[in-house]
Design a protein around this motif. Structure first.
Motif, PDB file in Angstrom:
ATOM      1  N   ASP A 279     -12.660   1.408  -2.746  1.00 33.55           N
ATOM      2  CA  ASP A 279     -14.251   1.455  -4.046  1.00 33.55           C
ATOM      3  C   ASP A 279     -15.542   0.899  -3.618  1.00 33.55           C
ATOM      4  OD1 ASP A 279     -16.037   1.305  -6.498  1.00 33.55           O
ATOM      5  OD2 ASP A 279     -14.639   2.177  -7.681  1.00 33.55           O
ATOM      6  N   SER A 280     -16.358   1.544  -3.509  1.00 27.71           N
ATOM      7  CA  SER A 280     -17.878   0.578  -2.430  1.00 27.71           C
ATOM      8  C   SER A 280     -17.909   0.057  -3.739  1.00 27.71           C
ATOM      9  CB  SER A 280     -18.748   1.784  -3.076  1.00 27.71           C
ATOM     10  OG  SER A 280     -19.088   1.823  -4.162  1.00 27.71           O
ATOM     11  N   GLU A 281     -17.813  -0.845  -4.867  1.00 31.64           N
ATOM     12  CA  GLU A 281     -17.339  -1.809  -5.965  1.00 31.64           C
ATOM     13  C   GLU A 281     -16.549  -3.301  -5.629  1.00 31.64           C
ATOM     14  OE1 GLU A 281     -18.325  -0.265  -9.355  1.00 31.64           O
ATOM     15  OE2 GLU A 281     -20.286   0.550  -8.515  1.00 31.64           O
ATOM     16  N   ASN A 282     -15.508  -2.440  -4.299  1.00 28.20           N
ATOM     17  CA  ASN A 282     -14.585  -3.335  -4.256  1.00 28.20           C
ATOM     18  C   ASN A 282     -15.063  -4.831  -2.627  1.00 28.20           C
ATOM     19  OD1 ASN A 282     -12.336  -5.096  -4.091  1.00 28.20           O
ATOM     20  ND2 ASN A 282     -10.891  -3.658  -5.029  1.00 28.20           N
ATOM     21  N   THR A 283     -15.222  -5.307  -2.459  1.00 23.65           N
ATOM     22  CA  THR A 283     -15.254  -6.222  -1.563  1.00 23.65           C
ATOM     23  C   THR A 283     -14.808  -6.565  -0.845  1.00 23.65           C
ATOM     24  OG1 THR A 283     -17.618  -6.523  -2.428  1.00 23.65           O
ATOM     25  CG2 THR A 283     -17.062  -7.717  -0.158  1.00 23.65           C
ATOM     26  N   VAL A 284     -13.363  -7.010  -1.657  1.00 26.05           N
ATOM     27  CA  VAL A 284     -12.551  -7.518  -0.434  1.00 26.05           C
ATOM     28  C   VAL A 284     -11.825  -6.449  -0.203  1.00 26.05           C
ATOM     29  CG1 VAL A 284     -10.357  -9.083  -1.015  1.00 26.05           C
ATOM     30  CG2 VAL A 284     -12.304  -9.439  -2.790  1.00 26.05           C
ATOM     31  N   ALA A 285     -11.413  -5.612  -0.975  1.00 29.46           N
ATOM     32  CA  ALA A 285     -10.615  -4.533  -0.314  1.00 29.46           C
ATOM     33  C   ALA A 285     -11.196  -3.465   0.433  1.00 29.46           C
ATOM     34  CB  ALA A 285     -10.114  -3.725  -1.256  1.00 29.46           C
ATOM     35  N   ARG A 286     -12.659  -3.699   1.085  1.00 32.00           N
ATOM     36  CA  ARG A 286     -13.157  -3.161   1.791  1.00 32.00           C
ATOM     37  C   ARG A 286     -13.134  -3.786   2.460  1.00 32.00           C
ATOM     38  NH1 ARG A 286     -18.658  -2.830   1.715  1.00 32.00           N
ATOM     39  NH2 ARG A 286     -19.113  -3.349  -0.101  1.00 32.00           N
ATOM     40  N   LEU A 287     -13.419  -4.798   2.540  1.00 36.06           N
ATOM     41  CA  LEU A 287     -13.221  -6.121   4.253  1.00 36.06           C
ATOM     42  C   LEU A 287     -11.957  -5.803   4.784  1.00 36.06           C
ATOM     43  CD1 LEU A 287     -15.635  -8.798   2.855  1.00 36.06           C
ATOM     44  CD2 LEU A 287     -16.547  -6.515   3.830  1.00 36.06           C
ATOM     45  N   GLU A 288     -11.284  -5.535   3.691  1.00 38.38           N
ATOM     46  CA  GLU A 288      -9.439  -6.114   4.198  1.00 38.38           C
ATOM     47  C   GLU A 288      -9.050  -4.623   4.921  1.00 38.38           C
ATOM     48  OE1 GLU A 288      -5.368  -6.741   2.784  1.00 38.38           O
ATOM     49  OE2 GLU A 288      -6.579  -7.030   1.662  1.00 38.38           O
ATOM     50  N   ALA A 289      -9.665  -3.564   4.654  1.00 42.90           N
ATOM     51  CA  ALA A 289      -9.046  -2.031   5.325  1.00 42.90           C
ATOM     52  C   ALA A 289     -10.495  -1.704   6.694  1.00 42.90           C
ATOM     53  CB  ALA A 289     -10.317  -1.480   4.265  1.00 42.90           C
ATOM     54  N   GLU A 290     -11.261  -2.564   6.390  1.00 44.23           N
ATOM     55  CA  GLU A 290     -12.401  -3.120   7.633  1.00 44.23           C
ATOM     56  C   GLU A 290     -11.668  -3.178   8.280  1.00 44.23           C
ATOM     57  OE1 GLU A 290     -16.049  -3.491   7.011  1.00 44.23           O
ATOM     58  OE2 GLU A 290     -16.510  -1.909   5.893  1.00 44.23           O
ATOM     59  N   LEU A 291     -10.942  -4.542   8.523  1.00 46.44           N
ATOM     60  CA  LEU A 291     -10.650  -5.548   9.882  1.00 46.44           C
ATOM     61  C   LEU A 291      -8.926  -4.693   9.799  1.00 46.44           C
ATOM     62  CD1 LEU A 291      -9.887  -8.148  10.774  1.00 46.44           C
ATOM     63  CD2 LEU A 291      -8.492  -8.968   8.770  1.00 46.44           C
ATOM     64  N   ASP A 292      -8.201  -4.377   8.797  1.00 42.00           N
ATOM     65  CA  ASP A 292      -7.294  -3.600   9.242  1.00 42.00           C
ATOM     66  C   ASP A 292      -6.754  -2.450   9.766  1.00 42.00           C
ATOM     67  OD1 ASP A 292      -5.653  -5.421   8.050  1.00 42.00           O
ATOM     68  OD2 ASP A 292      -5.155  -4.077   6.314  1.00 42.00           O
ATOM     69  N   THR A 293      -7.980  -1.614   9.653  1.00 41.77           N
ATOM     70  CA  THR A 293      -8.166  -0.593  10.572  1.00 41.77           C
ATOM     71  C   THR A 293      -8.419  -0.908  12.296  1.00 41.77           C
ATOM     72  OG1 THR A 293      -8.381   0.521   8.230  1.00 41.77           O
ATOM     73  CG2 THR A 293      -9.809   1.887  11.010  1.00 41.77           C
ATOM     74  N   GLU A 294      -9.148  -1.953  12.119  1.00 41.78           N
ATOM     75  CA  GLU A 294      -9.302  -2.194  13.642  1.00 41.78           C
ATOM     76  C   GLU A 294      -8.909  -2.935  14.088  1.00 41.78           C
ATOM     77  OE1 GLU A 294     -13.328  -3.844  14.463  1.00 41.78           O
ATOM     78  OE2 GLU A 294     -14.125  -3.743  12.878  1.00 41.78           O
ATOM     79  N   LEU A 295      -7.664  -3.744  13.300  1.00 39.24           N
ATOM     80  CA  LEU A 295      -6.449  -3.769  14.209  1.00 39.24           C
ATOM     81  C   LEU A 295      -4.962  -2.964  14.630  1.00 39.24           C
ATOM     82  CD1 LEU A 295      -5.583  -7.446  12.023  1.00 39.24           C
ATOM     83  CD2 LEU A 295      -5.930  -6.979  14.504  1.00 39.24           C
ATOM     84  N   ALA A 296      -4.998  -2.088  13.496  1.00 36.94           N
ATOM     85  CA  ALA A 296      -4.287  -1.115  13.803  1.00 36.94           C
ATOM     86  C   ALA A 296      -4.695  -0.176  14.722  1.00 36.94           C
ATOM     87  CB  ALA A 296      -4.660   0.121  12.939  1.00 36.94           C
ATOM     88  N   GLY A 297      -6.618   0.279  15.414  1.00 34.78           N
ATOM     89  CA  GLY A 297      -6.780   0.928  16.670  1.00 34.78           C
ATOM     90  C   GLY A 297      -6.351   0.241  17.594  1.00 34.78           C
ATOM     91  N   LEU A 298      -6.046  -1.084  17.893  1.00 36.59           N
ATOM     92  CA  LEU A 298      -5.731  -2.106  18.801  1.00 36.59           C
ATOM     93  C   LEU A 298      -4.402  -1.361  19.441  1.00 36.59           C
ATOM     94  CD1 LEU A 298      -7.535  -5.312  18.010  1.00 36.59           C
ATOM     95  CD2 LEU A 298      -8.257  -3.486  19.616  1.00 36.59           C
ATOM     96  N   VAL A 299      -3.661  -2.128  17.821  1.00 35.95           N
ATOM     97  CA  VAL A 299      -2.361  -2.043  18.369  1.00 35.95           C
ATOM     98  C   VAL A 299      -1.456  -0.487  18.995  1.00 35.95           C
ATOM     99  CG1 VAL A 299       0.021  -1.868  17.641  1.00 35.95           C
ATOM    100  CG2 VAL A 299      -2.181  -3.429  16.347  1.00 35.95           C
ATOM    101  N   VAL A 300      -2.598   0.472  17.579  1.00 43.36           N
ATOM    102  CA  VAL A 300      -1.656   1.690  18.184  1.00 43.36           C
ATOM    103  C   VAL A 300      -2.461   2.408  20.002  1.00 43.36           C
ATOM    104  CG1 VAL A 300      -1.753   4.333  17.567  1.00 43.36           C
ATOM    105  CG2 VAL A 300      -1.273   2.080  15.937  1.00 43.36           C
TER     106      VAL A 300
END
Length: 758
Positions: A255-276
């Motif tokens: 959700d564009s107004e859920n800052t924490v969820a957005r920051l964690e989603a971006e971090l996890d997506t980048e980590l998943a890209g590194l791992v996979v």
């Protein structure tokens, strides 16, 4: 079909003057042209024939998507979410404390520099800890080690020093756990031989790249605290998610107004890209202008407040029309929807109608009429003494706040409503009445106004904090309400940690019942974090965990005034998770403080979730774990029931089981469903429901056996000096296939403390 401002007679359309019913009286304004939807954009057609369009290898693409989804499931961690939320809130509280210490509030760059100095010890310790972890795990040989050896190596590796700040240390522990989860995912892929989906990186390289992501993440935390974080999900993170086959979602709420969820989603997506795939998101440059839509709204609000307090007689439509885009800029989804149907016409129409409604109170005469009651029931009620000029300023702010509140309520409408003039005009009338009822003293409102929030005169919502003017982040209700709370009511009111208001009050020593409590009310503005609201009470700690969403139902139970609550479910926030605590503009919160003797504040290090669900499908030891966290009070009560030496009668095992599992049937199934859907185990909540029921049954059985046979394990944990006790029910050796059919027996373990980093 007729439109607003017209009457239909025998097929002839006759223009008429619309009548606007103001909460202050009837005002007539001119009719504007109907809004006409803009034509749809043409679809682009490729000049190349189908033989030249490369179709991806479907098997490889499906394998990549499945692997990425599993990796994201391994990375997801509620404790990291809690730690990130606490960090954002503490940064927000620190920001307002810094702003209040200046005679003139610091600029955004100055505020950012102050926060960078504050967070630097955390950044340095995070980098050092990840370097140490990389040294310990860098030579791991996945194929050459057994699953048990890998699990033990991960458990024993990594630690961090103390920074002296509890919130920092919580973040460090959670970050190291996320790093281990990334390593676990990479090890699992290597053991399965899934190098076909990309280039598997060595463990040390993955941790090195994670280290490079820490400072950008912390910088975004600081930007969120001062309202400078861009409001949309980063386009590069979205692109990476698409390449991984995850589509627009990344396994997290974005959700564009859920800052924490957005920051964690971006971090996890980048980590998943590194791992996979061996590649994360490419480097991106920060915006050159450092544009802050929240800062622009602050300036626009202050400008409109001054204009409405000083304008001569006449319509303020032009000034309001200039202000509305600043509000829409912080609600991008609505802004895009409006742009499709003629944004300028919609803005002009809204501005004209609001101007007609607010006109009776603009200008110096209106400001004088407003200032005295606003000072009396507003600032003075909050403990501020204000001279006449401040009263005039307060009047302008109340008018601007009414306009802003009207526009924010309109953004909750579906996009189609903006294309229908009659719907839009009706919505403007209702939204303005609601906003005026919140911002204006009761004596200025019509006695029969149905939108009044309270049955008596009540209070008003004042822009806060006054020391940071014009950088307001919330509104506070001018009256602190003292109410008796019965145990039955307290037991009915849910608390965000999975308990109830009853458990919250009992953990703070409240009693006997009914408890007399003081209830303070808050409403968030664009750019708000919970730390902004909490800073008013305790800038050093924030106490953000004490702030709970105020819905009409809870306001009715606690205050007997449901109109003081706001229900955000109409916009579908958080995909049905209405009790999620993160703020959006216009959300209301309450804080309960027992009067007389009960200690205030949150126990040190208290977790935000009494019940947590952890799912690992790809690591060396796949398992589903349900974590039950007990407060110090609950731990002692449980031990008293199970230890015959502490009782004059036999052990009360039924009472102990009831105390442990009282709200488990309510809290656990939704958490299991959410976790299974996010992990890609099932397609939707309907398919996850039967699995959640089996998990609940398995937990109940395991806890029942523990109550019968495991009281000796509880004794040492309760007597340990660490606050609280954690019970973990582990279902080991699970897989996607086994979850769909049956669960192994659950095994209960007990540890002192709240077990956030185990």
């Amino acid at each position: 079909m007729g439109v607003a401002g017209q009457s239909v007679t025998a097929g002839t359309v006759v223009p008429t003057e619309p009548e606007l019913f103001s909460p202050f009286g009837t005002v007539v304004s001119e009719f504007f042209e109907p809004v006409v939807p803009a034509p749809a954009a043409a679809t682009l057609e490729s000049p190349f024939g189908p033989g030249y369009a490369r179709e991806p290898d479907r098997g490889e693409a499906e394998l990549l998507a499945e692997t990425a989804q599993e990796t994201l499931a391994e990375l997801e961690d509620e404790d990291f979410t809690d730690a990130l939320e606490a960090l954002v809130d503490e940064a927000a509280a620190r920001h307002l404390a810094d702003a209040g210490s200046w005679s003139v509030p610091p600029s955004d760059p100055q505020a950012h520099e102050l926060l960078q100095q504050w967070i630097e010890p955390l950044a340095a310790e995070a980098e050092r800890s990840l370097d140490t972890l990389a040294e310990q795990l860098g030579g791991i040989d996945a194929p050459g080690l057994g699953e048990g050896e890998v699990a033990r190596l991960l458990d024993s590796a990594g630690d961090h020093g103390s920074t002296g700040n509890e919130v920092f240390d919580h973040f460090l522990g959670s970050l190291l756990r996320k790093a281990k989860n990334a390593v676990s995912g990479a090890v699992s892929l290597a053991r399965r031989g899934l190098d076909a989906v990309g280039r598997l990186l060595p463990v040390g390289v993955i941790l090195g790249k994670l280290k490079a992501l820490v400072r950008p993440l912390l910088d975004k935390v600081l930007q969120a605290a001062i309202g400078r974080l861009p409001v949309s999900v980063q386009p590069i993170a979205r692109t990476l998610a698409t390449k991984l086959g995850l589509g627009p979602a990344t396994g997290h709420e974005t959700d564009s107004e859920n800052t924490v969820a957005r920051l964690e989603a971006e971090l996890d997506t980048e980590l998943a890209g590194l791992v996979v795939t061996g590649a994360g998101a490419p480097e991106q440059e920060a915006p050159a202008d450092g544009r802050s839509v929240v800062g622009e709204l602050d300036d626009a609000r202050a400008r409109l407040a001054q204009q409405l307090a000083e304008l001569p007689a006449g319509s303020p439509a032009a000034e309001i029309e200039q202000f509305i885009p600043a509000v829409l800029a912080v609600r991008p989804l609505v802004k895009l929807g409006i742009s499709m149907i003629g944004r300028d016409k919609v803005v002009g129409f809204i501005a004209d109608r609001i101007a007609g409604l607010v006109q009776p109170l603009i200008g110096p005469d209106g400001a004088r009429r407003l200032s005295r009651p606003l000072v009396d029931v507003g600032l003075r009620a909050l403990g501020f003494e204000a001279a006449a000029p401040d009263g005039a300023t307060l009047a302008g702010e109340a008018l601007a706040s009414t306009v802003e509140g009207t526009v924010l309520r309109l953004t909750e409408l579906p996009a189609q409503a903006f294309a229908d003039e009659l719907q839009l005009e009706a919505a403007i009338r209702t939204a303005f009445a609601q906003a005026a009822a919140a911002s204006m003293p009761a004596q200025l409102l019509r006695p029969d106004l149905p939108e009044r929030e309270t049955a008596d005169e009540g209070g008003v919502w004042i822009l806060m904090p006054r020391s940071a003017r014009p950088r307001y982040r919330y509104r506070r209700y001018s009256r602190a309400l003292v109410v008796p709370i019965s145990r039955q009511v307290a037991r009915t009111v849910p608390w965000s940690d999975g308990g109830t208001l009853e458990s919250h009050l009992l953990d703070r020593g409240a009693g006997p019942w009914p408890v007399t409590a003081e209830v303070e009310l808050y409403e968030t503005l664009p750019g708000a974090q919970l730390g902004h609201l909490a800073a008013e009470a305790d800038p050093a700690r924030g106490e953000a965990s004490e702030l709970q969403p105020l819905t009409p139902e809870i306001a009715g139970l606690l205050l007997r005034e449901p109109g003081l609550g706001r229900d955000g479910s109409g916009r579908g926030h958080h995909h049905g998770h209405q009790h999620h605590r993160r703020p959006w503009p216009g959300r209301r919160y309450y804080r309960v403080r027992p009067v007389g003797g009960a200690p205030a504040g949150t126990p040190a290090g208290r977790p935000q979730h009494r019940v947590a669900v952890r799912l690992s499908l790809t690591g060396p030891a796949p398992a589903l774990r349900v974590v039950l966290r007990l407060t110090e009070r609950q731990g002692h009560e449980l031990l008293d029931r199970l230890d015959p030496a502490a009782r004059r009668t036999a052990a009360d095992r039924p009472g102990a089981l009831a105390g442990l599992t009282g709200r488990l049937r309510t809290v656990l199934p939704p958490r299991v469903v959410r976790r299974l859907v996010r992990a890609g185990v099932v397609a939707d909540a309907a398919a996850a429901g039967p699995i959640a029921d089996r998990v609940l049954a398995g937990v109940m059985t395991a806890v029942s056996e523990f109550v019968t046979q495991g009281s000796h394990l509880l004794t040492a944990a309760v007597r340990d000096p660490a606050p609280g006790v954690t019970l973990t029910v582990t279902f080991a050796g699970i897989s996607k296939q086994s979850l769909a059919t049956a669960l192994p027996a659950g095994q209960v373990s007990v540890t002192p403390g709240w077990g956030r980093h185990d």
